[in-house]
Design a protein around this motif. Structure first.
Motif, mmCIF file in Angstrom:
data_model
loop_
_atom_site.group_PDB
_atom_site.id
_atom_site.type_symbol
_atom_site.label_atom_id
_atom_site.label_comp_id
_atom_site.label_asym_id
_atom_site.label_seq_id
_atom_site.Cartn_x
_atom_site.Cartn_y
_atom_site.Cartn_z
ATOM 1 N N GLY A 92 0.802 -1.210 0.000
ATOM 2 C CA GLY A 92 0.000 0.000 0.000
ATOM 3 C C GLY A 92 0.837 1.262 0.000
ATOM 4 O O GLY A 92 2.018 1.257 -0.354
ATOM 5 N N THR A 93 0.223 2.358 0.443
ATOM 6 C CA THR A 93 0.891 3.660 0.466
ATOM 7 C C THR A 93 1.689 3.844 1.747
ATOM 8 O O THR A 93 2.872 4.180 1.716
ATOM 9 C CB THR A 93 -0.145 4.786 0.327
ATOM 10 O OG1 THR A 93 -0.903 4.596 -0.869
ATOM 11 C CG2 THR A 93 0.532 6.154 0.278
ATOM 12 N N MET A 94 1.070 3.602 2.896
ATOM 13 C CA MET A 94 1.725 3.848 4.177
ATOM 14 C C MET A 94 2.261 2.569 4.823
ATOM 15 O O MET A 94 3.303 2.577 5.463
ATOM 16 C CB MET A 94 0.744 4.532 5.138
ATOM 17 C CG MET A 94 0.155 5.818 4.596
ATOM 18 S SD MET A 94 1.405 7.039 4.145
ATOM 19 C CE MET A 94 1.997 7.513 5.752
ATOM 20 N N ASN A 95 1.516 1.463 4.703
ATOM 21 C CA ASN A 95 1.957 0.170 5.236
ATOM 22 C C ASN A 95 2.310 0.259 6.732
ATOM 23 O O ASN A 95 3.370 -0.198 7.174
ATOM 24 C CB ASN A 95 3.157 -0.338 4.433
ATOM 25 C CG ASN A 95 2.850 -0.475 2.963
ATOM 26 O OD1 ASN A 95 1.869 -1.098 2.568
ATOM 27 N ND2 ASN A 95 3.678 0.134 2.123
ATOM 28 N N LEU A 96 1.398 0.819 7.508
ATOM 29 C CA LEU A 96 1.692 1.148 8.905
ATOM 30 C C LEU A 96 1.829 -0.096 9.784
ATOM 31 O O LEU A 96 2.719 -0.173 10.641
ATOM 32 C CB LEU A 96 0.616 2.085 9.446
ATOM 33 C CG LEU A 96 0.566 3.432 8.718
ATOM 34 C CD1 LEU A 96 -0.710 4.188 9.072
ATOM 35 C CD2 LEU A 96 1.791 4.264 9.042
ATOM 36 N N PHE A 97 0.957 -1.085 9.596
ATOM 37 C CA PHE A 97 1.051 -2.302 10.406
ATOM 38 C C PHE A 97 2.338 -3.049 10.079
ATOM 39 O O PHE A 97 3.016 -3.564 10.964
ATOM 40 C CB PHE A 97 -0.171 -3.176 10.160
ATOM 41 C CG PHE A 97 -0.290 -4.348 11.111
ATOM 42 C CD1 PHE A 97 -0.285 -4.165 12.484
ATOM 43 C CD2 PHE A 97 -0.421 -5.641 10.626
ATOM 44 C CE1 PHE A 97 -0.406 -5.236 13.362
ATOM 45 C CE2 PHE A 97 -0.544 -6.719 11.488
ATOM 46 C CZ PHE A 97 -0.532 -6.517 12.859
ATOM 47 N N ALA A 98 2.702 -3.083 8.812
ATOM 48 C CA ALA A 98 3.958 -3.731 8.410
ATOM 49 C C ALA A 98 5.153 -3.033 9.047
ATOM 50 O O ALA A 98 6.117 -3.686 9.471
ATOM 51 C CB ALA A 98 4.088 -3.727 6.892
ATOM 52 N N ARG A 99 5.113 -1.716 9.130
ATOM 53 C CA ARG A 99 6.196 -0.972 9.778
ATOM 54 C C ARG A 99 6.288 -1.346 11.254
ATOM 55 O O ARG A 99 7.393 -1.511 11.790
ATOM 56 C CB ARG A 99 5.973 0.528 9.619
ATOM 57 C CG ARG A 99 6.114 1.035 8.189
ATOM 58 C CD ARG A 99 5.776 2.526 8.095
ATOM 59 N NE ARG A 99 5.677 2.990 6.727
ATOM 60 C CZ ARG A 99 6.684 3.499 6.028
ATOM 61 N NH1 ARG A 99 7.882 3.620 6.586
ATOM 62 N NH2 ARG A 99 6.513 3.918 4.786
ATOM 63 N N SER A 100 5.132 -1.467 11.913
ATOM 64 C CA SER A 100 5.148 -1.854 13.327
ATOM 65 C C SER A 100 5.745 -3.239 13.528
ATOM 66 O O SER A 100 6.397 -3.507 14.535
ATOM 67 C CB SER A 100 3.723 -1.810 13.902
ATOM 68 O OG SER A 100 3.244 -0.491 14.000
ATOM 69 N N LEU A 101 5.541 -4.112 12.550
ATOM 70 C CA LEU A 101 6.083 -5.471 12.625
ATOM 71 C C LEU A 101 7.534 -5.545 12.149
ATOM 72 O O LEU A 101 8.125 -6.629 12.146
ATOM 73 C CB LEU A 101 5.229 -6.424 11.785
ATOM 74 C CG LEU A 101 3.796 -6.659 12.265
ATOM 75 C CD1 LEU A 101 3.023 -7.489 11.250
ATOM 76 C CD2 LEU A 101 3.772 -7.341 13.633
ATOM 77 N N THR A 102 8.091 -4.408 11.757
ATOM 78 C CA THR A 102 9.455 -4.292 11.220
ATOM 79 C C THR A 102 9.667 -5.159 9.979
ATOM 80 O O THR A 102 10.756 -5.688 9.748
ATOM 81 C CB THR A 102 10.539 -4.606 12.273
ATOM 82 O OG1 THR A 102 10.505 -5.999 12.620
ATOM 83 C CG2 THR A 102 10.359 -3.757 13.527
ATOM 84 N N LEU A 103 8.636 -5.289 9.174
ATOM 85 C CA LEU A 103 8.754 -6.023 7.915
ATOM 86 C C LEU A 103 9.383 -5.138 6.839
ATOM 87 O O LEU A 103 9.193 -3.922 6.842
ATOM 88 C CB LEU A 103 7.372 -6.479 7.447
ATOM 89 C CG LEU A 103 6.746 -7.639 8.206
ATOM 90 C CD1 LEU A 103 5.259 -7.737 7.883
ATOM 91 C CD2 LEU A 103 7.445 -8.951 7.858
ATOM 92 N N PRO A 104 10.100 -5.725 5.892
ATOM 93 C CA PRO A 104 10.614 -4.937 4.770
ATOM 94 C C PRO A 104 9.447 -4.367 3.970
ATOM 95 O O PRO A 104 8.415 -5.024 3.807
ATOM 96 C CB PRO A 104 11.387 -5.960 3.935
ATOM 97 C CG PRO A 104 11.582 -7.148 4.810
ATOM 98 C CD PRO A 104 10.468 -7.148 5.798
ATOM 99 N N LEU A 105 9.609 -3.162 3.455
ATOM 100 C CA LEU A 105 8.554 -2.554 2.657
ATOM 101 C C LEU A 105 8.664 -2.924 1.188
ATOM 102 O O LEU A 105 7.769 -2.612 0.401
ATOM 103 C CB LEU A 105 8.577 -1.031 2.829
ATOM 104 C CG LEU A 105 8.368 -0.544 4.267
ATOM 105 C CD1 LEU A 105 8.303 0.974 4.308
ATOM 106 C CD2 LEU A 105 7.117 -1.153 4.890
ATOM 107 N N ASP A 106 9.731 -3.599 0.806
ATOM 108 C CA ASP A 106 9.872 -4.148 -0.536
ATOM 109 C C ASP A 106 9.103 -5.467 -0.597
ATOM 110 O O ASP A 106 9.353 -6.387 0.204
ATOM 111 C CB ASP A 106 11.345 -4.389 -0.861
ATOM 112 C CG ASP A 106 11.527 -5.028 -2.223
ATOM 113 O OD1 ASP A 106 11.537 -4.298 -3.222
ATOM 114 O OD2 ASP A 106 11.633 -6.278 -2.267
#
Length: 309
Positions: A92-106
């Motif tokens: 997505g655009t912000m990917n906020l939950f993924a950021r909280s989980l420290t997942l790569p944004l790629d």
């Protein structure tokens, strides 16, 4: 593990991705890690039915969801209700939950991390029973989303531009409304005029995107901004960009396990945002944290860090 992946082809990054190639790569990556995965690519309108069907399949050990924050929020709610672990591919655009989980944004790298990850318990919240993984908000944010959604855009950059224009529009005409709130049922109801209310799944970290650094505290973050003039909204925006919004004089911050909100002058309900989705909620809202009830596939380092606390 046997996994079922649902990818929202209308999600930002996926719009420009060869989804056939992406599914082939997902199959290869998970097979190398000893897992079996099957992938379905669906339109945005079909994401929820596809996730529900996948969650009901016999023998499925975990779900993988790919898309924006709305897709991930819906997937988390479904996975939580059936008790399945959820893996997140941030498209997505912000990917906020993924950021909280420290997942790569790629998205390609995310496949590798998920395949090698481990199942970890994190918190999830509900508002009037509706699950969310990031935040509930009313006031400034809801008005901004309403203005943004009225604009036309067809890409991730277009959405960012629309959000920026909407933010300036809200700055010029900040909302004011009454709210009565009760934190943790202590009986000390407080009646205030405010411009914004935000309740997050765990307190926000010190980052300008306002996402939680830790999803395992068992606490809601509660943020209330008093009545603001345009200049006050501008100062608040600057403090958010500095990662220091809690220091803003207009903001009151607290933590809680349960929050009740009453909007006395919203006869037809309050316009609110739940994980990016604009909704009209009833005049009475109850928000709860559900500690460690959501299972996720998390990076191995993150899982180790959580266990060691």
């Amino acid at each position: 593990m046997k996994l079922k992946a649902i990818f929202n082809r209308d999600g930002g990054t996926f719009k420009t991705t060869d989804m056939g190639e992406f599914c082939v790569r997902a199959t290869e990556v998970f097979a190398l890690a000893g897992h079996q995965i099957s992938c379905s690519v669906v339109a945005g309108k079909d994401v929820v039915p596809a996730l529900e069907a996948a969650a009901g399949e016999n023998g499925v050990d975990a779900l993988i969801a790919g898309g924006g924050d709305g897709t991930i929020s819906a997937a988390a709610g479904i996975a939580w209700k059936v008790g399945l672990p959820l893996g997140v591919v941030p498209a997505g655009t912000m990917n906020l939950f993924a950021r909280s989980l420290t997942l790569p944004l790629d998205i390609w790298r995310a496949l590798e991390v998920l395949a090698e990850g481990s199942v970890q318990a994190v918190d999830i919240a509900t508002v009037n029973g509706k699950p969310f993984v990031h935040q509930f908000s009313a006031g400034l944010h809801a008005r901004m989303v309403r203005m943004r959604d009225a604009m036309e855009f067809s890409s991730r950059l277009g959405k960012i531009g629309a959000s920026t224009r909407a933010a300036f529009g809200v700055m010029l005409r900040p909302p004011r409304f009454e709210v009565i709130f009760d934190i943790d049922g202590d009986g000390r109801e407080e009646h205030r005029v405010v411009s914004a209310v935000s309740v997050s799944n765990n307190p926000f970290g010190t980052n300008p995107l306002l996402f939680a650094d830790d999803l395992t505290t068992g606490q809601l973050g509660v943020y209330i901004a008093g009545p603001l003039e345009p200049s006050g909204v501008g100062r608040l925006a600057i403090d958010i960009l500095r990662g220091r919004f809690e220091e803003n004089q207009a903001v009151t911050a607290a933590t809680a396990k349960m929050v009740r909100l009453h909007f006395p002058r919203r006869r037809h309900g309050a316009l609110c945002v739940v994980d990016g989705e604009l909704l009209r909620m009833p005049g009475d809202v109850e928000i709860r944290i559900h500690h460690n009830e959501l299972k996720v596939l998390a990076p191995a380092v993150k899982a180790h860090a959580v266990r060691s606390r």
